[in-house]
Design an enzyme around this catalytic site. Structure first.
Site, PDB file in Angstrom:
ATOM      1  N   PHE A 270      17.684  41.646  43.016  1.00 51.48           N
ATOM      2  CA  PHE A 270      17.713  40.362  42.313  1.00 51.48           C
ATOM      3  C   PHE A 270      16.652  39.435  42.892  1.00 51.48           C
ATOM      4  O   PHE A 270      16.544  39.282  44.113  1.00 51.48           O
ATOM      5  CB  PHE A 270      19.083  39.685  42.452  1.00 51.48           C
ATOM      6  CG  PHE A 270      19.101  38.254  41.965  1.00 51.48           C
ATOM      7  CD1 PHE A 270      19.159  37.968  40.613  1.00 51.48           C
ATOM      8  CD2 PHE A 270      19.038  37.191  42.865  1.00 51.48           C
ATOM      9  CE1 PHE A 270      19.161  36.642  40.169  1.00 51.48           C
ATOM     10  CE2 PHE A 270      19.037  35.880  42.437  1.00 51.48           C
ATOM     11  CZ  PHE A 270      19.100  35.605  41.079  1.00 51.48           C
TER      12      PHE A 270
ATOM     13  N   LEU B 262      17.798  41.054  47.877  1.00 49.38           N
ATOM     14  CA  LEU B 262      17.732  39.712  47.308  1.00 49.38           C
ATOM     15  C   LEU B 262      16.428  39.058  47.729  1.00 49.38           C
ATOM     16  O   LEU B 262      16.168  38.894  48.918  1.00 49.38           O
ATOM     17  CB  LEU B 262      18.909  38.856  47.798  1.00 49.38           C
ATOM     18  CG  LEU B 262      20.319  39.395  47.532  1.00 49.38           C
ATOM     19  CD1 LEU B 262      21.361  38.456  48.125  1.00 49.38           C
ATOM     20  CD2 LEU B 262      20.561  39.586  46.042  1.00 49.38           C
ATOM     21  N   GLU B 263      15.596  38.725  46.767  1.00 53.05           N
ATOM     22  CA  GLU B 263      14.357  37.990  47.037  1.00 53.05           C
ATOM     23  C   GLU B 263      14.577  36.607  46.466  1.00 53.05           C
ATOM     24  O   GLU B 263      14.546  36.415  45.257  1.00 53.05           O
ATOM     25  CB  GLU B 263      13.166  38.718  46.390  1.00 53.05           C
ATOM     26  CG  GLU B 263      11.811  38.227  46.859  1.00 53.05           C
ATOM     27  CD  GLU B 263      11.336  37.025  46.064  1.00 53.05           C
ATOM     28  OE1 GLU B 263      11.541  35.883  46.549  1.00 53.05           O
ATOM     29  OE2 GLU B 263      10.778  37.204  44.989  1.00 53.05           O
ATOM     30  N   LEU B 264      14.825  35.646  47.346  1.00 54.75           N
ATOM     31  CA  LEU B 264      15.247  34.322  46.916  1.00 54.75           C
ATOM     32  C   LEU B 264      14.103  33.323  47.096  1.00 54.75           C
ATOM     33  O   LEU B 264      13.056  33.489  46.511  1.00 54.75           O
ATOM     34  CB  LEU B 264      16.524  33.934  47.655  1.00 54.75           C
ATOM     35  CG  LEU B 264      17.654  34.998  47.528  1.00 54.75           C
ATOM     36  CD1 LEU B 264      18.867  34.616  48.343  1.00 54.75           C
ATOM     37  CD2 LEU B 264      18.017  35.249  46.077  1.00 54.75           C
TER      38      LEU B 264
END
Length: 465
Positions: A183, A206-208
């Site tokens: 995500f 998760l790449e936020l």
């Protein structure tokens, strides 16, 4: 789709190097054939995003990841020998680690980089031998539709397919029992994604994002720092997860930085309205969000400086904004609390770099950190005393372009990574294998019940510091 892909994955058995290379090549061919249509769709979704930027960021960025994986993955495939168990290693026992695909990976992309956030991780997913289902952002629906048709042209749905739809579809997507889930998006939604994935114990990448800081040292060339920051912040009008968010500069040099940013931005964009080189803010909601951050800071007494002219009412309807520099806003101002993700920048003067680093470290760990300066010792100190997903030195937004180095976050900015060998490892299961040797000495050495005193003493003797 997930069931069909998992069934096909089980039926396929070992995924050959030829199959992996073919899948990577077909994604490359897809991009080459449909790049113009995809760039046109991205432009339409943004209401005027420059085709050249879409080509550089999304098409060429994705191609770089895919080509690197295609050309290098064979080096990552072989089993890795490991030391075996003593004393059985003396009798031919061996051990190794085998890297195998996990199965089916779900990938949820973003609107701000609608191809790159799908196809760059896909490069690592395919290199590792997996199949995948892509979920583009509903904020970029035209791009999603073009991509879905292009993927269907080059792939059977049991290999790779695209699911389109709104937030309800995305929420259902996260609840599926994937073998891995990727995500890219906000930290707040990332928490929801992780919670949904936890129900099925699905591992997540998760790449936020976060408030990526810029630390300008005393030894920095202020004119160069202003130029690089202005160039990097202008990319996609600040709508990048690694865009500089807050700049810390020696207090005595703050005005020089302000002037440098204004001059550099004006050189790039001498006018705002109708400027085809300037990416609009993606929609009215995000336009109003960025405006509210700046207005809130101004209402709290912060100084706001314009870099670039404010367009007329007609120009504003294009959602093209100048860069606003918000100087020393209160700690509780909206722009100081939230990731800006648009054409505004916080500037803060500091008395000592250590104080600036302490304030950066008091917040969440960002996806990117930037340092400007020529002092090697200070540079080393900054790297030693901060933690972020990645770092660029004397530039901004560049480290995600490293195809042979991991890209990802830490803490609130994400977990896991893709790109390069580390991306291959992310989507592979590292499986330990032990093979027994030609002889088992345990019986003759008294290592099996009934235990004798000799074996007791042998075990006690092995307890050493």
């Amino acid at each position: 789709m997930l069931d069909a892909q998992q069934a096909a994955f089980r039926a396929e058995g070992p995924v050959s190097a030829e199959t992996r290379r073919d899948r990577l090549q077909r994604v490359i061919d897809l991009l080459v054939k449909h790049n113009d249509a995809l760039c046109e769709a991205m432009g339409a979704d943004f209401g005027g995003r420059p085709a050249l930027f879409s080509m550089m960021n999304d098409v060429l960025g994705s191609l770089g990841s895919l080509k690197h994986a295609r050309d290098k993955f064979a080096e990552w495939l072989p089993d890795q020998p490991r030391p075996s168990v003593a004393p059985f290693d003396n009798f031919g026992a061996t051990a190794w680690v085998r890297y195998q695909p996990k199965g089916v990976v779900g990938i949820i992309g973003t609107w701000n980089a609608p191809l790159f956030t799908l196809l760059s991780p896909l490069a690592s997913v395919f290199a590792a031998g997996n199949r995948a289902v892509l979920k583009p952002s509903e904020v970029a629906p035209r791009t999603a539709d073009v991509l879905a048709r292009a993927v269907a042209e080059f792939f059977a749905p049991e290999e790779l397919t695209v699911v389109t739809g709104g937030p309800e579809v995305a929420a259902e997507f996260t609840r599926q029992p994937w073998n891995h889930l990727v995500f890219t998006g906000s930290t707040a939604v990332g928490r929801q994604v992780m919670q949904a994935a936890a129900a099925n114990l699905v591992p997540v990448t998760l790449e936020l994002g976060g408030k990526s800081p810029v630390l300008i040292g005393e030894s920095a060339d202020i004119a160069n720092a202003a130029e690089r920051i202005a160039v990097g912040k202008a990319l996609n009008s600040g709508q990048l997860c690694v865009a500089p968010d807050t700049v810390w500069v020696p207090a005595a040099k703050l005005e020089a930085l302000v002037q440098g940013l204004q001059a550099s931005y004006a050189r790039q964009y001498p006018q705002i309205a109708g400027n085809a080189d300037l990416t609009p803010v993606v929609n009215e909601r995000h336009f109003a969000r960025v405006e509210s951050y700046v207005a809130d800071a101004g209402a709290r007494g912060s100084r706001v400086v314009m870099a670039g002219d404010w367009p007329s009412a007609d120009g504003a309807s294009e959602r093209r904004m100048p860069l606003r520099l918000v100087i020393d806003p209160p700690a509780d101002a909206e722009i100081a609390v939230h990731e800006i993700f648009g054409p505004a920048l916080v500037l803060r003067g500091y008395a000592s770099l250590a104080d600036a680093v302490a304030q950066v470290n008091a917040g969440e760990r960002p996806l990117a950190l930037y340092y400007f300066g020529e002092d090697a010792e200070e540079q080393r100190w900054v790297l030693d005393h901060t933690l972020s997903g990645g770092v660029s030195i004397n530039d901004v937004t560049m480290h995600p372009a490293l195809h042979d180095a991991p890209f990802g976050g830490v803490g609130a900015s994400g977990m896991g990574h893709y790109h390069g060998h580390e991306g291959f490892l992310e989507f592979s299961h590292a499986r330990s294998v032990y093979r027994h040797g030609s002889h088992d000495p345990r019986l003759e050495w008294g290592m099996l019940p009934p235990y004798g005193e000799h074996f007791v003493q042998m075990i006690r003797g092995a307890v050493t510091p």
